[in-house]
Design a protein around this motif. Structure first.
Motif, PDB file in Angstrom:
ATOM      1  N   TYR A  32      -0.441   3.722  -2.317  1.00 33.74           N
ATOM      2  CA  TYR A  32      -1.695   4.327  -1.840  1.00 33.74           C
ATOM      3  C   TYR A  32      -1.405   5.649  -1.130  1.00 33.74           C
ATOM      4  CZ  TYR A  32      -5.691   5.049   1.277  1.00 33.74           C
ATOM      5  OH  TYR A  32      -6.741   5.594   1.967  1.00 33.74           O
ATOM      6  N   LEU A  68      -8.711   3.284  -3.655  1.00 33.63           N
ATOM      7  CA  LEU A  68      -8.985   1.843  -3.609  1.00 33.63           C
ATOM      8  C   LEU A  68      -9.868   1.397  -4.764  1.00 33.63           C
ATOM      9  CD1 LEU A  68      -9.557   1.310   0.225  1.00 33.63           C
ATOM     10  CD2 LEU A  68      -7.490   0.875  -1.123  1.00 33.63           C
ATOM     11  N   LYS A 128      -5.326  -7.453  -2.961  1.00 35.74           N
ATOM     12  CA  LYS A 128      -4.530  -8.208  -1.997  1.00 35.74           C
ATOM     13  C   LYS A 128      -3.888  -9.417  -2.690  1.00 35.74           C
ATOM     14  CE  LYS A 128      -8.126  -8.793   0.580  1.00 35.74           C
ATOM     15  NZ  LYS A 128      -9.011  -9.235   1.704  1.00 35.74           N
ATOM     16  N   PHE A 163      -5.445  -1.680  -6.694  1.00 39.09           N
ATOM     17  CA  PHE A 163      -5.100  -2.151  -5.358  1.00 39.09           C
ATOM     18  C   PHE A 163      -5.867  -3.425  -5.023  1.00 39.09           C
ATOM     19  CE2 PHE A 163      -3.956   2.300  -5.299  1.00 39.09           C
ATOM     20  CZ  PHE A 163      -2.699   2.249  -4.700  1.00 39.09           C
ATOM     21  N   TYR A 216      -9.027  -4.499  -1.354  1.00 40.51           N
ATOM     22  CA  TYR A 216      -8.795  -4.215   0.059  1.00 40.51           C
ATOM     23  C   TYR A 216     -10.092  -3.746   0.718  1.00 40.51           C
ATOM     24  CZ  TYR A 216      -3.695  -4.467  -0.211  1.00 40.51           C
ATOM     25  OH  TYR A 216      -2.409  -4.904  -0.351  1.00 40.51           O
ATOM     26  N   PRO A 227      -6.059   0.644   4.774  1.00 42.80           N
ATOM     27  CA  PRO A 227      -4.979   1.635   4.688  1.00 42.80           C
ATOM     28  C   PRO A 227      -4.813   2.446   5.964  1.00 42.80           C
ATOM     29  CG  PRO A 227      -6.309   1.666   2.704  1.00 42.80           C
ATOM     30  CD  PRO A 227      -7.044   0.830   3.688  1.00 42.80           C
ATOM     31  N   LEU A 285       0.791  -1.217   0.000  1.00 44.38           N
ATOM     32  CA  LEU A 285       0.000   0.000   0.000  1.00 44.38           C
ATOM     33  C   LEU A 285       0.833   1.282   0.000  1.00 44.38           C
ATOM     34  CD1 LEU A 285      -2.855  -0.976   2.483  1.00 44.38           C
ATOM     35  CD2 LEU A 285      -3.062  -0.570   0.036  1.00 44.38           C
TER      36      LEU A 285
END
Length: 211
Positions: free
Chosen positions: A13, A28, A133, A131, A139, A144, A10
């Motif tokens: 992110y 996301l 996993k 994003f 996610y 985050p 992340l």
């Protein structure tokens, strides 16, 4: 620098939040198909959010609120019409985004292989989100913030990193990243209307090339 040293999926992110002021759900929910590396642009047109699929009965009547364990992540329209926008990608993030896209491709191949070999019965269709996993799924929206809090705790406990007691008491959230990006961009040579367009505060504008 702490984000770059952190071997966390992340880390990108946080860069998008701090540098571009994107909302948590926008990051996301960012689709790879909405990233144009050749034009150095990102199109924001959706967000990932949590919803409770058991909040209504079969007749559409609202029932008792459930706990978070019943909630699931879904894609939906952006917060406002003005949130739909095109923003420039800084040169410093181009390589990071490209690496993340390549990593996603590897994840998807591994997930597909596990399903074919019978190692996993939880089939996950190919996901267009940037994003995801290790299992190929999106996610959760609170992930985050939890990881950011853990990172800040590590910094606060780092004897080599000097912080005032006031700074140590700060709790940084995803929304704080957006406010910080707003402050940084406001300090640059960007007019107010263009800044509002970058952050999605005004009717959609594609003239946001402030990178």
């Amino acid at each position: 620098k702490r984000f770059d040293r952190n071997d966390d999926d992340l880390s990108l992110y946080y860069h998008l939040g701090f540098r571009l002021g994107m909302r948590k759900g926008e990051i996301l929910g960012l689709a790879i198909s909405c990233i144009f590396l050749d034009k150095k642009q990102i199109e924001i047109c959706q967000q990932l959010t949590k919803t409770n699929p058991l909040a209504f009965d079969l007749d559409g009547n609202k029932i008792e609120e459930r706990s978070d364990k019943y909630k699931t992540s879904i894609l939906k329209e952006t917060k406002t019409q003005g949130s739909n926008r095109i923003i420039p990608i800084p040169n410093c993030l181009l390589e990071k985004i490209q690496e993340k896209i390549q990593k996603n491709s590897i994840i998807e191949n591994k997930v597909a292989e596990s399903c074919i070999l019978g190692k996993s019965k939880d089939f996950t269709p190919k996901c267009d989100l940037l994003f995801i996993k290790a299992d190929g799924k999106p996610y959760f929206s609170n992930t985050p913030t939890k990881k950011l809090k853990k990172m800040l705790e590590e910094i606060q406990n780092d004897e080599n990193f000097k912080m005032s007691e006031e700074d140590k008491s700060l709790i940084l959230t995803s929304h704080d990243m957006r406010k910080l990006a707003n402050s940084i961009l406001a300090g640059e040579d960007i007019n107010k209307s263009k800044l509002e367009a970058l952050l999605g505060h005004c009717p959609r504008s594609e003239d946001t090339n402030a990178a």
